[in-house]
Design an enzyme around this catalytic site. Structure first.
Site, short mmCIF file in Angstrom:
data_model
loop_
_atom_site.label_atom_id
_atom_site.label_comp_id
_atom_site.label_asym_id
_atom_site.label_seq_id
_atom_site.Cartn_x
_atom_site.Cartn_y
_atom_site.Cartn_z
N LYS A 184 0.85 -1.20 0.00
CA LYS A 184 0.00 0.00 0.00
C LYS A 184 0.89 1.25 0.00
O LYS A 184 1.88 1.31 0.73
CB LYS A 184 -0.93 0.00 1.22
CG LYS A 184 -1.98 -1.12 1.15
CD LYS A 184 -2.96 -1.04 2.31
CE LYS A 184 -3.83 -2.28 2.39
NZ LYS A 184 -5.04 -2.25 1.59
N GLU A 218 -12.61 -3.23 9.80
CA GLU A 218 -13.33 -3.54 8.56
C GLU A 218 -14.83 -3.51 8.82
O GLU A 218 -15.29 -3.96 9.87
CB GLU A 218 -12.95 -4.94 8.07
CG GLU A 218 -11.48 -5.08 7.73
CD GLU A 218 -11.21 -6.42 7.07
OE1 GLU A 218 -11.23 -6.47 5.84
OE2 GLU A 218 -11.00 -7.40 7.80
N HIS A 242 -0.60 -8.54 8.85
CA HIS A 242 -0.65 -7.11 8.56
C HIS A 242 -0.33 -6.22 9.78
O HIS A 242 0.44 -5.27 9.67
CB HIS A 242 -2.03 -6.72 8.01
CG HIS A 242 -2.50 -7.62 6.90
ND1 HIS A 242 -1.67 -8.09 5.92
CD2 HIS A 242 -3.72 -8.15 6.61
CE1 HIS A 242 -2.35 -8.85 5.08
NE2 HIS A 242 -3.60 -8.91 5.48
N LYS A 342 -13.86 -7.58 12.17
CA LYS A 342 -14.84 -7.57 11.08
C LYS A 342 -16.12 -6.94 11.61
O LYS A 342 -16.40 -6.97 12.81
CB LYS A 342 -15.17 -9.00 10.66
CG LYS A 342 -13.98 -9.82 10.20
CD LYS A 342 -13.66 -9.54 8.76
CE LYS A 342 -12.55 -10.43 8.25
NZ LYS A 342 -11.95 -9.91 7.02
C1 BG6 Z 1 -6.66 -10.22 4.16
C2 BG6 Z 1 -7.52 -10.94 5.16
O1 BG6 Z 1 -5.32 -10.58 4.32
O2 BG6 Z 1 -6.79 -8.81 4.34
C3 BG6 Z 1 -8.96 -10.50 5.02
O3 BG6 Z 1 -7.43 -12.34 4.95
C4 BG6 Z 1 -9.07 -8.99 5.11
O4 BG6 Z 1 -9.76 -11.12 6.03
C5 BG6 Z 1 -8.10 -8.32 4.15
O5 BG6 Z 1 -10.41 -8.63 4.80
C6 BG6 Z 1 -8.07 -6.81 4.37
O6 BG6 Z 1 -7.31 -6.20 3.36
P1 BG6 Z 1 -7.62 -4.70 2.91
O7 BG6 Z 1 -6.54 -4.38 1.94
O8 BG6 Z 1 -8.99 -4.71 2.30
O9 BG6 Z 1 -7.58 -3.86 4.16
#
Ligand code: BG6
Length: 491
Positions: A184, A218, A242, A342
């Site tokens: 990113k 999210e 992440h 989530k």
């Molecule tokens: C992924 C996860 O690695 O990253 C997902 O497995 C998650 O569960 C996603 O939704 C989030 O990525 P981003 O780029 O949409 O924030």
């Protein structure tokens, strides 16, 4: 020198799982965008490999649809696509069988040696078998690279097994483990912010910083991925990868240079310094949750246990908040709060660095309180860096103070080149053989060792996720985590 030029020894990319979700949404549209910009080598074949039977033409039609329904749809152009399509071949394979993989050899461009990128966009259980089958069929040479997606393992032992299987065919220098957060723009900019400016470094430590928060919130649920998600949960799915990668970029020492070894050496030292959260400590340092029905993304949504395919007895966490300590000279005593979930109130990823309050408030006598300075790095949905300072409020004759933000917007600006999606940047780095922003084996395994301690702690203490309504900020107990040290979540 054009730093974006691919290395000349790259002649093909083979995408295993070529018909899957990731390939459709990200990989084909990204490769197309790179081709449109002239960033693929002149002779470069794109080979889709999957178990379904398609002719090249049928497969190319699918790729076209994928591009037209992707974030790069506006780049679509018949002429450009015709050239792109000319590079594509499709092979139907049984990825575990060396005999079947030999078919790939027949569609590689001729006379180009073995400069092939193998992208494993498949279920992780296939990583080992595919690597072994590739080696056995003679398709792996020194100039080859392999790209693997997370999850690599589900604990430190399974991660080691997967890494061993990859290592049986590829040298570590040939392995590119993707964490798409490192692709990113705003995350890459964090490195520039820290190491291309002199003003932050003297303040980037426990003397000046009171706390750090990293949030990846999210609004979406598990998006039809119940079967995978229920075996993972938020800690494995998001924190192990992440969030810990972001934490490393915030906390690492300045690397000796912007080289893969130097950057990754410093990141892994942060992982080694994470204070273990084990046994009964999990109760003090972690809060877990699972969403129940509520209102998110502008509509009523079901709870986790009511999602399609759900097991109603599931105790998998869809939310986790952690208070993390880093035991080294720079960060001793500074809490790092990590949070992800989530079905939270909104989609928001950010890093907050909160500085300490001034040692003495000379304005207290006139009734002014001082908010601590903050550096807020917003990663998504918008990209922005804001430094919050105290300022005299304009227009008042009396000394009145208020917070003001100095904003550095990283958003689209007129005249700037098109912004790339993360996978374009990552693919470009693979083409160039630059693994600085890919995760090294020892990083993955160190991260898992730390995560193992938390998972075992939850098991031994019987900690279960607390319910939270979809559309909220997680279980209320999460508020208490920073509050115990006099901090609060940035909301
Ligand atoms: C992924 C996860 O690695 O990253 C997902 O497995 C998650 O569960 C996603 O939704 C989030 O990525 P981003 O780029 O949409 O924030």
């Amino acid at each position: 020198m054009d730093t974006e030029a691919p290395t000349p020894d790259c002649h093909a990319i083979v995408i295993f799982g070529a018909t899957g979700d990731l390939a459709r949404r990200m990989l084909w549209p990204s490769l197309y965008a790179l081709d449109c910009e002239g960033l693929l080598p002149e002779v470069f074949r794109l080979i889709g490999a999957a178990s379904s039977k398609f002719t090249d033409e049928q497969f190319i039609e699918r790729v076209k649809t994928a591009i037209n329904t992707s974030a790069n749809a506006k780049l679509y152009d018949d002429l450009a696509f015709a050239r792109f399509a000319g590079r594509i071949r499709y092979v139907s394979v049984d990825a575990k069988s060396p005999g079947s993989l030999a078919a790939i050899g027949g569609v590689l461009p001729e006379g180009t040696g073995r400069g092939v990128i193998y992208y494993l966009s498949t279920a992780p259980q296939l990583f080992g078998p595919i690597c072994r089958a590739l080696a056995a069929s003679g398709l792996v040479g020194r100039a080859c690279r392999v790209v693997v997606e997370k999850p690599i393992g589900s604990d430190s032992i399974s991660a080691q097994e997967t890494n061993d299987a990859i290592a049986s065919a590829f040298d570590e220098s040939q392995v590119f483990r993707i964490d798409h957060y490192l692709g990113k723009e705003a995350v890459q900019n964090l490195m520039a912010l820290r190491f291309a400016n002199a003003i932050f470094e003297p303040l980037w430590n426990s003397t000046a910083i009171a706390q750090v928060q990293i949030t990846i919130a999210e609004a979406v649920g598990i998006e039809g991925r119940w079967a995978y998600y229920d075996t993972a949960g938020a800690l494995r799915d998001m924190v192990q990868s992440h969030l810990l990668q972001l934490l490393c970029l915030v906390a690492m020492e300045p690397p000796a240079g912007f080289t893969p070894q130097a950057v990754r050496n410093e990141k892994v030292k942060v992982l080694w310094s994470l204070r273990p959260i084990e046994g009964p400590d999990v109760g003090q340092h972690t809060v877990t949750g699972q969403y129940t029905a509520g209102f998110a993304e502008g509509r009523a949504v079901p709870g986790y246990k009511e999602e399609a395919g759900a097991n109603t007895a599931s105790e998998t966490e869809t939310f986790v908040a952690l208070r993390v300590g880093i035991d080294n000279w720079r960060w001793a005593g500074v809490p790092f709060y990590l949070r992800t979930g989530k079905r939270l109130q909104e989609r928001r990823s950010e890093i907050l660095i909160q500085f300490k309050s001034p040692p003495y408030n000379i304005f207290a006598g006139i009734g002014a309180s001082l908010a601590p300075n903050q550096l807020l790095i917003k990663l998504q949905p918008e990209e922005m860096i804001t430094l919050t300072l105290m300022n005299k409020q304009q227009g008042h004759s009396a000394m009145q103070l208020g917070e003001v933000g100095l904003n550095l917007s990283l958003g689209e600006a007129e005249g700037r080149p098109r912004r790339r999606i993360a996978y374009e940047r990552m693919l470009l780095d693979v083409l160039r053989g630059n693994s600085a922003l890919f995760v090294r084996r020892d990083e993955i395994e160190a991260a898992w060792r730390w995560i193992d301690g938390i998972l075992q702690g939850w098991k031994s203490t019987g900690q279960k996720p607390r319910p939270y309504s979809a559309g909220s900020w997680g279980p209320s107990a999460a508020i208490g985590l920073p509050e115990r040290l006099g901090h609060s979540w940035h909301e």
